[in-house]
Every structure is written in C-alpha cells, then in structure tokens.
Design a protein around this motif. Structure first.
Motif, mmCIF file in Angstrom:
data_model
loop_
_atom_site.group_PDB
_atom_site.id
_atom_site.type_symbol
_atom_site.label_atom_id
_atom_site.label_comp_id
_atom_site.label_asym_id
_atom_site.label_seq_id
_atom_site.Cartn_x
_atom_site.Cartn_y
_atom_site.Cartn_z
ATOM 1 N N GLY A 95 -6.462 -6.370 -6.530
ATOM 2 C CA GLY A 95 -4.860 -6.332 -5.779
ATOM 3 C C GLY A 95 -5.081 -5.964 -3.967
ATOM 4 O O GLY A 95 -4.430 -6.047 -3.436
ATOM 5 N N ALA A 96 -6.089 -6.143 -3.317
ATOM 6 C CA ALA A 96 -6.644 -6.303 -2.384
ATOM 7 C C ALA A 96 -5.780 -7.538 -1.556
ATOM 8 O O ALA A 96 -5.955 -8.848 -2.214
ATOM 9 N N MET A 97 -4.749 -7.670 -0.714
ATOM 10 C CA MET A 97 -4.061 -8.519 -0.207
ATOM 11 C C MET A 97 -4.159 -8.741 1.471
ATOM 12 O O MET A 97 -3.963 -9.718 2.358
ATOM 13 N N GLY A 98 -4.839 -7.882 2.473
ATOM 14 C CA GLY A 98 -5.290 -7.950 4.025
ATOM 15 C C GLY A 98 -5.702 -7.053 4.336
ATOM 16 O O GLY A 98 -6.109 -5.673 3.142
ATOM 17 N N ASP A 116 1.061 3.152 -5.463
ATOM 18 C CA ASP A 116 0.511 4.105 -7.119
ATOM 19 C C ASP A 116 -0.826 5.101 -5.962
ATOM 20 O O ASP A 116 -1.144 4.748 -5.657
ATOM 21 N N GLU A 117 -0.216 6.076 -6.598
ATOM 22 C CA GLU A 117 -1.701 7.767 -5.919
ATOM 23 C C GLU A 117 -2.543 7.140 -5.974
ATOM 24 O O GLU A 117 -3.280 7.343 -5.256
ATOM 25 N N VAL A 122 -6.840 6.058 -1.457
ATOM 26 C CA VAL A 122 -8.000 5.382 -0.822
ATOM 27 C C VAL A 122 -7.722 4.435 0.547
ATOM 28 O O VAL A 122 -8.026 4.155 0.923
ATOM 29 N N ALA A 123 -6.606 4.221 0.025
ATOM 30 C CA ALA A 123 -6.247 3.210 1.033
ATOM 31 C C ALA A 123 -4.763 2.789 1.627
ATOM 32 O O ALA A 123 -3.844 3.873 1.221
ATOM 33 N N VAL A 124 -4.261 1.439 2.076
ATOM 34 C CA VAL A 124 -3.037 1.516 2.470
ATOM 35 C C VAL A 124 -1.899 0.350 1.220
ATOM 36 O O VAL A 124 -2.280 -0.357 0.919
ATOM 37 N N GLY A 125 -0.723 0.859 1.303
ATOM 38 C CA GLY A 125 0.054 0.425 -0.088
ATOM 39 C C GLY A 125 0.983 -0.933 0.525
ATOM 40 O O GLY A 125 1.890 -0.203 1.637
ATOM 41 N N HIS A 126 0.952 -1.881 -0.267
ATOM 42 C CA HIS A 126 2.520 -2.098 0.098
ATOM 43 C C HIS A 126 3.412 -2.235 -0.595
ATOM 44 O O HIS A 126 3.054 -2.012 -1.639
ATOM 45 N N SER A 144 2.584 1.231 3.414
ATOM 46 C CA SER A 144 3.069 2.880 3.278
ATOM 47 C C SER A 144 1.308 3.625 3.092
ATOM 48 O O SER A 144 0.644 3.270 2.518
ATOM 49 N N GLY A 145 1.108 4.975 4.102
ATOM 50 C CA GLY A 145 -0.124 5.499 4.004
ATOM 51 C C GLY A 145 -0.125 7.012 4.358
ATOM 52 O O GLY A 145 1.144 7.592 4.992
ATOM 53 N N HIS A 146 -1.076 7.492 3.476
ATOM 54 C CA HIS A 146 -0.586 8.953 3.312
ATOM 55 C C HIS A 146 -1.496 10.058 4.630
ATOM 56 O O HIS A 146 -2.198 9.264 4.996
ATOM 57 N N ARG A 147 -1.441 11.157 4.851
ATOM 58 C CA ARG A 147 -1.990 11.450 6.277
ATOM 59 C C ARG A 147 -2.855 12.889 5.668
ATOM 60 O O ARG A 147 -2.155 13.085 4.445
ATOM 61 N N GLY A 148 -3.159 13.503 6.503
ATOM 62 C CA GLY A 148 -3.873 14.731 5.977
ATOM 63 C C GLY A 148 -5.225 15.184 4.693
ATOM 64 O O GLY A 148 -5.168 16.091 4.482
#
Length: 274
Positions: A95-98, A116-117, A122-126, A144-148
C-alpha cells in the motif's frame, strides 16, 4: 526477607513509571530504526523495475489523475473506484505509494493508500478521490497525518511550517518539490480548498487542530516548483510503527530490573552493631 520484598516492590513501581515516561522516546527511536529498513526495501523494489514496468506504473497513475480531474465530485468514490485506486502505485503490495520529506521539520514519512486509522497511526495517508502524487497541471494531491501520537511524531509539528518552506514527495524514482503558499484552518466539512485547479499542480498536507482538541483541520498547501540542488539524490525516509506502552515498558525496565535484583540478592548484609 520482608524488607527485601518491599524494596523489590518499590523498585518495580518506580521502573514501571519510569518506563512509561520514557515510552515516547523509546518508541520514536524504535521507529527510526525501522525507517531505514523500510526505505532500503522500497529502493530495492524500485531498482528491480525495468523501464517497461516503470512506465506502466507511472502512466497508469497519470491517466487516473486526468480522469479524476474531469469528475464533478471526485471525493465521492464507489467501490469500483476504490478498488482501482488501491492498485495504482502499489509497487510492493503493502500500500506504500512513496515518501514525503519535510526538511524544516526534519521528518520523513511513508505515504500509504487511504486514511484508515490503521494507516494514520503509523504513517501518512493519501486521501482517496484526490490526485495521486505524480504532479502535473490539473492535479491536487492531499495527504493526511495525525498529531500528538506518543508512538510517532508524524505531522505533530506541521503548524510550524511557514509560507516559503518546502516539502518533497518521492514516488518511485521521481522527486516532486512543493513550496508552501497557503495555510488555512477550516472545519472538517469544508473541502473546497482541496479542489483540483485545472491550471495548477498542488499538494496539501492535512492534520487536526488545535493540538489535543482536534475540532478543525489545518491545511498546508504547496505549489510545485523546480527541484532544488541535491533533492533528487537524497533518500532519507521513514516507516513508523505503533508500539504499545505495555510492550515498551518491559523492554525499558527489564535490564535495569535485572541488575537491581542481582544487587539486592547478592550484596552481603551488614552486621548489626551491638
């Protein structure tokens, strides 16, 4: 024996608290270890591609972006659309695109299909329904990516970026450089700033804000610029993985606990003075 038992219990309580305090540091270090392994694996997969396979992957992604730009509401995706999307730029089946690199923040993170959560932990989602990260006029890639999170930094410091800062997308063997030109705070339902502009090449980074409250979204948009000197050769990427505190705590505490137990059990008791 009672004194020794109480001492051991106190030590266990202390080490448990200490290990939980050290959890973010240890987890971040552990993630850094896996980051170097992930990029080595990805580079190997890219290097193994012949020219025909490489062009097929890249051309399919660009064709998808052109079709996406003609849709009236591309963010609404059917099951068939999502199935096609999952196969594009999915080089090794993970699922990794880059990867994305943000020099100002000193972070480097993998980009995976979807938000998806399990991905965002664990990473950045497209974000599906936005352009794949190939660049070109009429594209707008949204990541999109989480904070904290205690297990990984991800986009925690995204609010520190300013207009004029740059970030890089590395997809297959291509490097795309974007310069920040707009920073917005919007409500979750406001998606107009993510629309595709026919004459522009945009990439927007999305995270929750305010920190810890997460009622709004921070949008950091960049427009495509020429790659800077040395940008094409740099390869510093990341692959974060979530580690539960219950796993980290024993890892941190075990060596120290073992040494303390040996010291307690093997030390000679002092003779009591009469």
């Amino acid at each position: 024996m009672k004194k020794r038992l109480s001492t051991v219990i106190l030590i266990l309580v202390f080490l448990t608290g200490l290990s939980l305090l050290l959890y973010p540091t240890v987890s971040d270090y552990w993630n850094s270890f896996h980051q170097s392994r992930a990029i080595a694996s990805y580079d190997s997969e890219v290097a193994a591609l012949d020219n025909t396979d490489y062009e097929t992957l890249w051309t399919a992604a660009q064709d998808y972006n052109r079709r996406l730009a003609r849709q009236e509401n591309p963010l609404v995706q059917s099951e068939e659309d999502l199935a096609e999307y999952e196969d594009l730029l999915n080089l090794d089946g993970t699922g990794a695109m880059g990867y994305i690199e943000i020099p100002e923040l000193k972070v480097s993170l993998p980009i995976y299909h979807g938000v998806d959560e399990g991905v965002l932990q664990v990473a950045v989602g497209h974000i599906p329904g936005t352009s794949l990260p190939t660049g070109g006029e009429g594209t707008h890639c949204v990541l999109s990516g989480h904070r904290g999170l205690p297990s990984a930094k991800l986009f925690t410091n995204l609010d520190q970026l300013c207009e004029g800062d740059t970030f890089l997308l590395r997809v297959l063997d291509e490097t795309l450089t974007y310069e920040v030109d707009q920073i917005l705070i919007v409500e979750p339902h406001e998606v107009e700033p993510l629309a595709i502009d026919p004459g522009q090449d945009y990439c927007t980074l999305v995270t929750c804000t305010p920190y810890g409250i997460n009622t709004h979204r921070l949008l950091v948009r960049g427009h495509r610029i020429e790659n800077q000197a040395g940008a094409s050769s740099a390869r510093v990427t990341a692959d974060a993985m979530q580690i539960e505190p219950a796993v980290v705590a024993p890892m941190v505490a075990a060596p120290i606990l073992l040494l303390l137990m040996l010291w307690i059990l093997l030390r000679k008791p002092r003779k009591e003075k009469r």
